[in-house]
Write an enzyme that holds these catalytic residues in place. Structure first.
Site, PDB file in Angstrom:
ATOM      1  CG  HIS A 165     -94.648 -28.710  22.035  1.00 39.77           C
ATOM      2  ND1 HIS A 165     -94.861 -27.668  22.967  1.00 39.77           N
ATOM      3  CD2 HIS A 165     -96.241 -27.689  21.532  1.00 39.77           C
ATOM      4  CE1 HIS A 165     -95.855 -26.980  23.583  1.00 39.77           C
ATOM      5  NE2 HIS A 165     -96.288 -27.389  22.377  1.00 39.77           N
ATOM      6  CG  ASP A 380     -86.205 -34.542  24.721  1.00 41.67           C
ATOM      7  OD1 ASP A 380     -87.643 -34.219  24.650  1.00 41.67           O
ATOM      8  OD2 ASP A 380     -85.714 -34.448  25.644  1.00 41.67           O
TER       9      ASP A 380
HETATM   10  C1  GDG Z   1     -92.698 -32.651  25.305  1.00 41.27           C
HETATM   11  C2  GDG Z   1     -91.359 -32.839  24.495  1.00 41.27           C
HETATM   12  C3  GDG Z   1     -90.579 -30.633  24.602  1.00 41.27           C
HETATM   13  C4  GDG Z   1     -91.685 -34.067  35.379  1.00 41.27           C
HETATM   14  N1  GDG Z   1     -91.645 -35.570  36.200  1.00 41.27           N
HETATM   15  C5  GDG Z   1     -92.071 -34.757  37.197  1.00 41.27           C
HETATM   16  C6  GDG Z   1     -92.285 -33.374  36.744  1.00 41.27           C
HETATM   17  N2  GDG Z   1     -91.883 -33.365  35.220  1.00 41.27           N
HETATM   18  C7  GDG Z   1     -91.783 -31.904  34.469  1.00 41.27           C
HETATM   19  C8  GDG Z   1     -90.240 -31.226  34.004  1.00 41.27           C
HETATM   20  C9  GDG Z   1     -90.558 -30.207  32.966  1.00 41.27           C
HETATM   21  C10 GDG Z   1     -91.879 -31.201  31.930  1.00 41.27           C
HETATM   22  O1  GDG Z   1     -92.333 -32.369  33.072  1.00 41.27           O
HETATM   23  C11 GDG Z   1     -90.561 -33.238  31.094  1.00 41.27           C
HETATM   24  O2  GDG Z   1     -90.877 -31.649  29.971  1.00 41.27           O
HETATM   25  P1  GDG Z   1     -89.661 -32.466  29.122  1.00 41.27           P
HETATM   26  O3  GDG Z   1     -89.461 -31.452  27.623  1.00 41.27           O
HETATM   27  O4  GDG Z   1     -88.038 -32.621  29.495  1.00 41.27           O
HETATM   28  O5  GDG Z   1     -89.791 -32.745  28.014  1.00 41.27           O
HETATM   29  P2  GDG Z   1     -91.747 -33.597  27.550  1.00 41.27           P
HETATM   30  O6  GDG Z   1     -92.837 -34.604  28.808  1.00 41.27           O
HETATM   31  O7  GDG Z   1     -91.198 -35.048  27.231  1.00 41.27           O
HETATM   32  O8  GDG Z   1     -91.687 -32.738  26.909  1.00 41.27           O
HETATM   33  C12 GDG Z   1     -90.099 -32.032  24.717  1.00 41.27           C
HETATM   34  C13 GDG Z   1     -91.401 -30.328  25.754  1.00 41.27           C
HETATM   35  O9  GDG Z   1     -92.894 -30.678  25.832  1.00 41.27           O
HETATM   36  C14 GDG Z   1     -92.067 -29.110  25.845  1.00 41.27           C
HETATM   37  O10 GDG Z   1     -92.055 -28.211  23.693  1.00 41.27           O
HETATM   38  O11 GDG Z   1     -89.371 -29.971  26.186  1.00 41.27           O
HETATM   39  O12 GDG Z   1     -88.905 -32.182  23.982  1.00 41.27           O
HETATM   40  O13 GDG Z   1     -90.899 -34.053  24.443  1.00 41.27           O
HETATM   41  O14 GDG Z   1     -90.924 -29.196  32.786  1.00 41.27           O
HETATM   42  O15 GDG Z   1     -89.585 -30.542  35.755  1.00 41.27           O
HETATM   43  N3  GDG Z   1     -93.002 -32.017  37.111  1.00 41.27           N
HETATM   44  C15 GDG Z   1     -92.929 -32.174  37.959  1.00 41.27           C
HETATM   45  N4  GDG Z   1     -92.916 -33.616  39.133  1.00 41.27           N
HETATM   46  C16 GDG Z   1     -92.398 -35.083  38.591  1.00 41.27           C
HETATM   47  O16 GDG Z   1     -92.503 -35.649  38.607  1.00 41.27           O
HETATM   48  N5  GDG Z   1     -93.722 -31.573  39.193  1.00 41.27           N
END
Ligand code: GDG
Length: 490
Positions: A165, A380
């Site tokens: 990921h 990222d």
């Molecule tokens: C890894 C990789 C890759 C965040 N704060 C809250 C919340 N979130 C949710 C967001 C989103 C998820 O968490 C974060 O996803 P990201 O992709 O931005 O980042 P990582 O956690 O670092 O994920 C990344 C991912 O894996 C998938 O392969 O895209 O690059 O680093 O869905 O909405 N959700 C809620 N409350 C929050 O306060 N409900």
């Protein structure tokens, strides 16, 4: 050969739930946990009725397998020491910063590595016990890089996929890892290895040649020295950009209560002319410090004109026991405090900083309320927040400012792309986003929405699994284009 009853097994560090307490009968009480991986895989798991092997999130928690939300969940126990050495240590103190281009300095400790090997074996054994003969097992992410080979050793009958990921770094960086050969050989236990971007797959293929002395041909890695049927396998490495459940996010954001909440949010912010939004786990890879510094300059320059502007920054708590993360929190909070102290007035503050996790409907309301979404990651894998913002904007409005260092930039070309290290360039991009005409906003958002809706998480999983299952028993037919070998470093 021991075998379980599940045809499809997901192996991930975390189960898609958090234990939030115990019921009156002493039964554990679980709640769906947030995070990119869960967001991505839960719908797929439910439709396939598979098993999910992972840690329940609390140390020393032993428990039987249980069913939740249509999924069979199999907890893997981690002791407090395992959490410290395997999870906080090797996974988040070594591999995470190394794979994100050493934005923070990785630490290399032999006892972290030993714990990583031990815990990876535990996950592999748990998965082997669940999988039926010939089952498909899909291993997720950097915490479990050794599981594919451990699993293959025990269960050569399985089809094994691995998805990374996070980014895969260039070899000059990856080669720092004292256990680089073991890691590559671990991943090469898979039949198919998926990455977010093509550049990640290319970096991996190079690491296979350099660290493990493997020969590659196009996107295939040749494993084993014998001929066909003699332990020789071809492992494919390719890009499968992950996505979101776009339809359900759009539906959520279309709900009248969420739409009303978005209007209320703007009101609560003091009806500003311009709302900028950042939503991230509080992680040094996400570029939150850069974003705040850029915002500070924009305010000090008056570059956004007479507009009353606010930045809402959701920084959800993350990995708080890892020092780089607690340091980051201190730094971010210092910057926010100074910025609001220097530039706020009674009744108005430029940054609304929220070190909290919010329910999904509140996140959707925030997306709808924001004129400009700032995704300024320094590195990222993908960044699902960028895609969620787009999916939420059923009004075809809003502008996405997106770092070219997020995997999402490969797909979301109609965003305003920025290099967050380039302060002037990013300031200009935000200024441009803030003054973009309604017509241009609509045109860009429509194109972005088309992309995200067509390439949703269901398609991601189908493409990965289709490719994995199509490769069962595949032997290399020599149809590749280029080959490379002999690059091994001693
Ligand atoms: C890894 C990789 C890759 C965040 N704060 C809250 C919340 N979130 C949710 C967001 C989103 C998820 O968490 C974060 O996803 P990201 O992709 O931005 O980042 P990582 O956690 O670092 O994920 C990344 C991912 O894996 C998938 O392969 O895209 O690059 O680093 O869905 O909405 N959700 C809620 N409350 C929050 O306060 N409900």
């Amino acid at each position: 050969m021991p075998s379980g009853q599940y045809d499809f097994v997901v192996v991930a560090n975390r189960l898609p739930v958090d234990k939030v307490g115990t019921t009156d009968d002493g039964e554990p009480l679980y709640e769906t946990s947030p995070g990119g991986l869960v967001t991505a895989l839960a719908p797929v798991m439910r439709s396939q009725h598979g098993a999910w092997v992972g840690w329940a999130g609390a140390p020393d928690e032993s428990g039987d397998a249980f069913d939740s939300d249509g999924m069979h969940l199999v907890p893997v126990e981690l002791s407090g020491q395992d959490v410290e050495d395997y999870y906080e240590g090797m996974s988040n103190g070594t591999l995470w910063p190394l794979f994100h281009d050493v934005i923070a300095a990785p630490e290399y400790h032999r006892h972290w590595w030993d714990a990583y090997v031990r815990v990876n074996r535990r996950f592999a054994e748990a998965a082997a016990a669940q999988a039926d003969s010939g089952a498909t097992v899909w291993v997720q992410d950097y915490q479990l890089l050794l599981v594919p080979a451990m699993l293959r050793e025990q269960r050569p009958d399985l089809r094994i996929g691995f998805f990374n990921h996070i980014p895969f770094p260039g070899y000059e960086i990856f080669s720092q890892l004292p256990w680089r050969r073991q890691v590559i050989e671990g991943v090469l236990g898979s039949d198919l290895v998926g990455f977010q971007r093509r550049s990640d797959a290319t970096n991996f293929l190079r690491a296979c040649r350099r660290a493990a002395g493997a020969t590659t041909r196009g996107s295939s890695v040749h494993v084993g020295h014998g001929g066909e049927g003699d332990g020789h396998r071809a492992v494919r490495a390719a890009a499968f950009p992950i996505s979101i459940d776009a339809r359900s996010f759009e539906e959520l954001a279309s709900d009248s209560a969420v739409v009303a909440r978005a209007a209320e949010v703007r009101k609560e912010l003091g009806d500003p002319d311009l709302v900028l939004l950042g939503v991230d786990r509080l992680d040094y890879t996400k570029g939150i410090r850069h974003r705040l510094s850029i915002f500070k300059e924009l305010i000090e320059d008056g570059a956004l004109g007479d507009k009353q502007v606010v930045l809402v920054q959701v920084a959800s708590p993350s990995r708080e026991r890892v020092k780089a993360y607690s340091d980051l929190r201190d730094e971010v909070e210092l910057i926010v405090g100074r910025l609001n102290g220097d530039h706020g007035t009674v009744g108005w503050q430029p940054v609304h900083y929220l070190h909290q996790s919010f329910p999904r409907n509140e996140m959707a309301a925030l997306y709808l309320a924001a004129d400009v979404m700032l995704v300024t990651a320094l590195r990222d894998g993908m960044n699902l927040v960028a895609k969620e913002y787009v999916a939420a904007r059923h009004d075809d409005d809003g502008v996405l400012v997106l770092s070219e260092f997020a995997g999402a930039a490969d797909e979301l070309a109609q965003a305003v792309l920025v290099n967050p290290h380039d302060i002037d360039g990013t300031k200009a991009a935000i200024t441009r986003a803030a003054s973009m005409s309604r017509e241009e906003r609509r045109r860009r958002m429509r194109a972005l929405r088309r992309r995200v809706k067509e390439h949703d998480v269901e398609r991601w999983a189908q493409e990965f699994l289709g490719s994995l299952q199509g490769r069962v028993g595949a032997r290399d037919g020599g149809s590749g284009i280029e080959s490379g070998s002999g690059e091994r470093e001693r």
